[in-house]
Scaffold this active site. Structure first.
Site, PDB file in Angstrom:
ATOM      1  N   PHE A 177       0.836  -1.212   0.000  1.00  0.00           N
ATOM      2  CA  PHE A 177       0.000   0.000   0.000  1.00  0.00           C
ATOM      3  C   PHE A 177       0.866   1.256   0.000  1.00  0.00           C
ATOM      4  CE2 PHE A 177      -2.679  -3.213   2.170  1.00  0.00           C
ATOM      5  CZ  PHE A 177      -3.758  -3.217   1.318  1.00  0.00           C
ATOM      6  N   HIS A 178       1.883   1.268  -0.844  1.00  0.00           N
ATOM      7  CA  HIS A 178       2.693   2.469  -0.970  1.00  0.00           C
ATOM      8  C   HIS A 178       3.415   2.472  -2.311  1.00  0.00           C
ATOM      9  CE1 HIS A 178       5.692  -0.364   0.877  1.00  0.00           C
ATOM     10  NE2 HIS A 178       6.439   0.145  -0.096  1.00  0.00           N
ATOM     11  N   ALA A 179       3.981   3.629  -2.638  1.00  0.00           N
ATOM     12  CA  ALA A 179       4.889   3.772  -3.787  1.00  0.00           C
ATOM     13  C   ALA A 179       6.148   4.442  -3.263  1.00  0.00           C
ATOM     14  CB  ALA A 179       4.238   4.609  -4.881  1.00  0.00           C
ATOM     15  N   ARG A 209       2.270  -0.471  -5.049  1.00  0.00           N
ATOM     16  CA  ARG A 209       2.313  -1.943  -4.988  1.00  0.00           C
ATOM     17  C   ARG A 209       1.552  -2.473  -3.780  1.00  0.00           C
ATOM     18  NH1 ARG A 209       7.623  -1.238  -3.740  1.00  0.00           N
ATOM     19  NH2 ARG A 209       7.310   0.528  -5.147  1.00  0.00           N
TER      20      ARG A 209
END
Ligand code: TYD
Length: 139
Positions: free
Chosen positions: A48-50, A95
């Site tokens: 839950f991040h980039a 992702r």
């Protein structure tokens, strides 16, 4: 959206298999950090991040899992089921990792040391960040 999947060379013989990964040869960046996830609880989704500049290659060296990649315009799910295959995750790519088998070990090769300032953890902020990115990503 183009997903770059790697099939590494296994050096197999009658003793078993061995995969070797060298920076700039098998991996397209200098490897500054390696980490791995294991004992992931069934049903859990991680990530839950980039990242603003970090590049990574993910290899499920044992078991299996799925990686959802999202460039802000398109999403693709990549299954990782073999210890000799990896997926490249460029910068500016959201992702999520899910569907971990109980025995999954997800190895991550990263181009930078851990830096919380490089994370984008808010999805709306991510969409704003990639709004002006081209097909080949953000520089
Ligand atoms: P986290 O960012 O939540 O993992 P993910 O989003 O990939 O599922 O990381 C879990 C914890 O581990 C968090 O406290 C930060 C820490 N951590 C490090 O100390 N170094 C690292 O290289 C990474 C990836 C995480």
């Amino acid at each position: 959206m183009q997903v770059i999947k790697y099939v590494f060379q296994p050096h197999g013989d009658d003793r078993g298999q061995l995969v070797s990964l060298e920076e700039f040869k098998d991996i397209p960046f200098r490897i500054k950090r390696v980490y791995y996830m294991y004992d992931t609880i069934e049903g859990v989704t991680r990530g839950f991040h980039a990242h603003k500049s970090l590049q990574q290659i993910l290899v499920c060296i044992h078991g299996s899992c799925k990686i959802m990649l999202d460039n802000g315009r398109e999403k693709k799910v990549v299954p990782l089921e073999k210890p000799y295959e990896g997926v490249y995750v460029p910068n500016s790519m959201w992702r999520e990792m899910f569907d971990f088998s109980p025995d999954a070990v997800l190895l991550v090769l990263a181009s930078e040391i851990y830096n919380e300032a490089d994370y984008i953890r808010d999805y709306d902020e991510f969409l704003e960040y990639v709004k002006n990115c081209g097909e080949i990503g953000c520089v």
